[in-house]
Design a protein around this motif. Structure first.
Motif, mmCIF file in Angstrom:
data_model
loop_
_atom_site.group_PDB
_atom_site.id
_atom_site.type_symbol
_atom_site.label_atom_id
_atom_site.label_comp_id
_atom_site.label_asym_id
_atom_site.label_seq_id
_atom_site.Cartn_x
_atom_site.Cartn_y
_atom_site.Cartn_z
ATOM 1 N N LYS A 1 0.703 -1.275 0.071
ATOM 2 C CA LYS A 1 -0.047 -0.005 -0.084
ATOM 3 C C LYS A 1 0.789 1.209 -0.050
ATOM 4 C CE LYS A 1 -3.640 -2.441 1.368
ATOM 5 N NZ LYS A 1 -3.074 -3.844 1.680
ATOM 6 N N ASP A 2 0.417 2.124 -0.814
ATOM 7 C CA ASP A 2 1.487 3.314 -0.911
ATOM 8 C C ASP A 2 1.043 4.343 0.142
ATOM 9 O OD1 ASP A 2 3.417 3.834 -2.582
ATOM 10 O OD2 ASP A 2 2.582 5.131 -3.857
ATOM 11 N N VAL A 3 1.311 3.845 1.334
ATOM 12 C CA VAL A 3 1.097 4.975 2.423
ATOM 13 C C VAL A 3 2.433 5.346 3.424
ATOM 14 C CG1 VAL A 3 -1.354 4.604 2.547
ATOM 15 C CG2 VAL A 3 0.035 3.080 3.884
ATOM 16 N N ALA A 4 2.158 6.394 4.051
ATOM 17 C CA ALA A 4 3.262 6.683 4.948
ATOM 18 C C ALA A 4 3.238 5.656 6.033
ATOM 19 C CB ALA A 4 3.291 8.237 5.421
ATOM 20 N N VAL A 5 4.567 5.327 6.673
ATOM 21 C CA VAL A 5 4.528 4.505 7.808
ATOM 22 C C VAL A 5 5.434 5.113 9.064
ATOM 23 C CG1 VAL A 5 4.964 2.132 8.700
ATOM 24 C CG2 VAL A 5 4.277 2.452 6.332
ATOM 25 N N LEU A 6 4.807 4.991 10.208
ATOM 26 C CA LEU A 6 5.596 5.354 11.465
ATOM 27 C C LEU A 6 6.300 3.944 12.209
ATOM 28 C CD1 LEU A 6 6.658 7.716 13.152
ATOM 29 C CD2 LEU A 6 4.579 7.536 14.473
ATOM 30 N N ILE A 7 7.559 4.129 12.073
ATOM 31 C CA ILE A 7 8.060 2.950 12.854
ATOM 32 C C ILE A 7 8.527 3.150 14.109
ATOM 33 C CG2 ILE A 7 9.732 0.693 12.751
ATOM 34 C CD1 ILE A 7 9.780 1.605 9.634
ATOM 35 N N SER A 8 8.249 2.819 15.393
ATOM 36 C CA SER A 8 8.792 3.221 16.568
ATOM 37 C C SER A 8 9.176 2.219 17.397
ATOM 38 C CB SER A 8 7.886 4.326 17.302
ATOM 39 O OG SER A 8 6.334 3.655 17.289
ATOM 40 N N GLY A 9 10.152 2.401 18.498
ATOM 41 C CA GLY A 9 10.532 1.245 19.022
ATOM 42 C C GLY A 9 12.075 1.855 19.729
ATOM 43 N N GLU A 10 12.378 1.242 20.807
ATOM 44 C CA GLU A 10 13.697 1.642 21.532
ATOM 45 C C GLU A 10 15.054 1.538 20.527
ATOM 46 O OE1 GLU A 10 14.381 -0.728 24.941
ATOM 47 O OE2 GLU A 10 12.368 -0.390 25.911
ATOM 48 N N SER A 11 15.853 2.013 20.854
ATOM 49 C CA SER A 11 17.088 2.252 19.957
ATOM 50 C C SER A 11 17.544 0.799 19.876
ATOM 51 C CB SER A 11 18.220 2.850 20.768
ATOM 52 O OG SER A 11 19.499 2.780 19.931
ATOM 53 N N GLY A 12 17.777 0.225 18.438
ATOM 54 C CA GLY A 12 18.448 -0.969 18.112
ATOM 55 C C GLY A 12 17.694 -2.225 18.066
ATOM 56 N N THR A 13 16.098 -1.832 18.002
ATOM 57 C CA THR A 13 15.245 -2.791 17.833
ATOM 58 C C THR A 13 14.949 -3.177 16.489
ATOM 59 O OG1 THR A 13 13.548 -1.006 18.065
ATOM 60 C CG2 THR A 13 13.865 -2.560 20.020
ATOM 61 N N GLY A 14 15.606 -2.459 15.530
ATOM 62 C CA GLY A 14 15.263 -3.078 14.259
ATOM 63 C C GLY A 14 14.611 -2.200 13.194
ATOM 64 N N LYS A 15 14.388 -0.904 13.604
ATOM 65 C CA LYS A 15 13.523 0.037 12.865
ATOM 66 C C LYS A 15 14.014 0.083 11.424
ATOM 67 C CE LYS A 15 13.838 3.491 15.992
ATOM 68 N NZ LYS A 15 14.675 2.631 17.050
ATOM 69 N N GLU A 16 15.353 0.319 11.181
ATOM 70 C CA GLU A 16 15.798 0.428 10.040
ATOM 71 C C GLU A 16 15.636 -0.504 9.031
ATOM 72 O OE1 GLU A 16 19.553 2.578 9.603
ATOM 73 O OE2 GLU A 16 19.383 2.198 7.371
ATOM 74 N N LEU A 17 15.915 -1.732 9.637
ATOM 75 C CA LEU A 17 15.757 -3.056 8.919
ATOM 76 C C LEU A 17 14.226 -3.281 8.247
ATOM 77 C CD1 LEU A 17 17.740 -5.187 8.631
ATOM 78 C CD2 LEU A 17 16.878 -6.327 10.552
ATOM 79 N N VAL A 18 13.443 -2.891 9.332
ATOM 80 C CA VAL A 18 11.900 -3.013 9.034
ATOM 81 C C VAL A 18 11.458 -2.040 7.853
ATOM 82 C CG1 VAL A 18 9.661 -2.557 9.564
ATOM 83 C CG2 VAL A 18 11.117 -4.105 11.136
ATOM 84 N N ALA A 19 12.204 -0.872 7.859
ATOM 85 C CA ALA A 19 11.867 0.130 6.887
ATOM 86 C C ALA A 19 12.435 -0.491 5.576
ATOM 87 C CB ALA A 19 12.526 1.365 7.084
ATOM 88 N N ARG A 20 13.645 -0.925 5.398
ATOM 89 C CA ARG A 20 14.322 -1.596 4.266
ATOM 90 C C ARG A 20 13.232 -2.745 3.920
ATOM 91 N NH1 ARG A 20 20.186 -1.099 5.767
ATOM 92 N NH2 ARG A 20 20.355 -2.805 4.208
ATOM 93 N N ALA A 21 12.750 -3.429 4.769
ATOM 94 C CA ALA A 21 11.863 -4.638 4.134
ATOM 95 C C ALA A 21 10.612 -4.095 3.889
ATOM 96 C CB ALA A 21 11.509 -5.676 5.481
#
Ligand SMILES: Nc1ncnc2c1ncn2[C@@H]1O[C@H](COP(=O)(O)OP(=O)(O)OP(=O)(O)O)[C@@H](O)[C@H]1O
Ligand SMILES: [Mg+2]
Length: 478
Positions: free
Chosen positions: A167-187
């Motif tokens: 789906k072509d929508v904006a997504v907000l990924i939150s979580g403590e430092s080091g939980t894998g936010k960037e990894l999820v964004a790239r997935a």
């Protein structure tokens, strides 16, 4: 080995560039004409292409268009002596990564090439997750990163990624430092319909506000002192693609207002510009801050929050999914053994048990660093608990009961332990600047721990804020 293609008819320059890159350990190919270059691009993959604007047979823009047809994710740097605004703007809009004005300095060349190669790696490194997987393009040349963990909480995350990636929508990924936010964004990017378009990461906390705006939105000549040419910002270069805004909680209010307009209307202006630019961009944002609190404190716009929050993913801290720890340990042991060309080191059941019980305040990143360090130091045998310093020293109670002198003694012993190991590594003739390396790690840890608060970080390190700033500047972080 990363592969660079040089396209230029100037033999002198090619000679210089070839030597420059070969010395740095890159695999270099050369084409002296546009036609020859296009043939090469059709059969061989590159990690970076440097392209002269003015070629005898075809013009640079035409070659650029061809390159993008074959290898959309490979960054292309245009080289031109004709620094006219129209040409560079045209090239950037057509997807060039950046441009170099001839004659250029080595420093500038190294900087732009270094940045472009990082972007290349990020865009091509596939990220997969064990969920309701949407098929991912496969590339035999590039490794893939996996999101590890089968706990209920992570399964919910995978399911969600599967549902929203396309789906072509904006997504907000939150979580403590080091939980894998960037990894999820790239997935999300790799499983989205935009996976053949650019993916650009912008860290809102790493650069000062004024620089952020000019980098992000671009600027027009005369917008401020020193703006001698028009500059196409990252947003415009990312047209059609995905922009990952890391640490969005640190974005200034004025940038937030502009971003909101990009999300709502798909438009913005370059700094100092009057012309409205249209850009089709999917925004993925990450934060480890509590944005609700930031809103209350007047640091974050509520309308932007709600806009981003429509689709939001909260990544659980590792201590809430300790059943994933064993799988993560095994994954990192295998990955780093491969990376450092060693046989995987072994961990006793007892150590593993301690790992599972440990609360991991730095989450997966802390675990990852811990296994990386153990792999570097081991000879493929069992690693004893002592190698994992935190298993012994995390006794906060013990530290709390010591007076200042005792804490200093404790610190000295710890430091000597670590430093002996570091010097042991550096005896292997690696010619690394150990002091700078230690400083960098200390500073980045202190900044992490203080939530990027420079005053607190400086205090933690016992230095003044000015000294901290100087170091950051020296290391090119601010
Ligand atoms: N589930 C996971 N499986 C494998 N590796 C992971 C996982 N989660 C995180 N990592 C790894 O841990 C490291 C930290 O992850 P990442 O950079 O995505 O965290 P982050 O949430 O963005 O942290 P920060 O807020 O500090 O920026 C990365 O090297 C990433 O590859
Ligand atoms: Mg991050």
């Amino acid at each position: 080995m990363e592969k660079i293609l040089l396209i230029d008819d100037d033999e002198g320059l090619i000679h210089f560039l070839r030597r420059f890159f070969e010395r740095k350990g890159y695999d270099v190919s050369v084409s002296f004409s546009g036609k020859a270059a296009i043939e090469k691009i059709g059969v061989e993959n590159f990690d970076l292409i440097l392209l002269d604007y003015k070629m005898p047979d075809l013009n640079g823009i035409d070659i650029l268009i061809k390159i993008k047809e074959f290898q959309v994710k490979t960054p292309v740097i245009m080289m031109t002596a004709y620094g006219t605004t129209e040409l560079t703007i045209e090239a950037m809009k057509r997807g060039a990564y950046d441009y170099l004005l001839k004659p250029f300095e080595r420093k500038e060349l190294s900087r732009i090439v270094g940045e472009a190669l990082v972007v290349n790696r990020q865009m091509k490194e596939l990220v997969s997750f064990p969920g309701p997987t949407v098929s991912v393009e496969s590339s035999p040349h590039k490794s893939s990163l996996q999101i590890i963990g089968n706990s209920k909480k992570m399964q919910a995350v995978y399911k969600f990624i599967g549902q929203i990636a396309e789906k072509d929508v904006a997504v907000l990924i939150s979580g403590e430092s080091g939980t894998g936010k960037e990894l999820v964004a790239r997935a999300i990017y790799h499983h989205s319909r935009r996976n053949q378009k650019p993916f650009i990461t912008v860290n809102c906390a790493a650069i000062p506000e004024s620089l952020f705006e000019s980098e992000f939105f671009g600027y027009e000549r005369g917008a401020f002192t020193g703006a001698q040419r028009n500059y196409i910002g990252k947003l415009e270069r990312c047209d059609g693609g995905t922009c990952f805004l890391d640490e969005i909680g640190d974005m200034s209010l004025s940038s937030q207002a502009k971003l909101l307009r990009v999300l709502q209307e798909g438009e913005f202006e370059r700094l100092g510009g009057t012309q409205t630019i249209h850009a089709d961009i999917r925004v993925l944002a990450a934060t480890n801050k509590d944005l609700k609190k930031e809103i209350e404190a007047g640091n974050f716009r509520e309308d932007l929050y709600w806009r981003l929050k429509v689709i939001s993913i909260l990544l659980p801290p590792l201590r809430e999914r300790s059943e994933d720890i064993t799988a993560l340990v095994n994954y990192f042991l295998t990955r780093f053994a491969e990376e450092y060309n060693k046989s995987p080191c072994l961990i006793t059941e007892n150590t593993l048990k301690k790992f599972v019980e440990y609360p991991w305040p730095g989450n997966v990143r802390e675990l990852e660093n811990c296994i990386r360090r153990a792999t570097i130091l081991s000879n493929g045998d069992f690693i004893s608990d002592e190698k994992f310093g935190f298993l012994k020293s995390k006794d906060d109670h013990f530290l709390q009961n010591l007076n200042r002198n005792q804490v200093m003694d404790h610190l000295k012993i710890k430091l000597e332990d670590i430093l002996t190991e570091i010097l042991e590594c550096s005896r292997q003739n690696i010619h690394a600047n150990i002091i700078e390396m230690v400083e960098k790690i200390l500073i980045s840890r202190a900044l992490d721990k203080s939530g990027n608060n420079q005053v607190k970080a400086a205090k933690m390190l016992g230095i003044s804020r000015n000294t901290l700033r100087q170091r950051l500047k020296k290391f090119g972080q601010k």
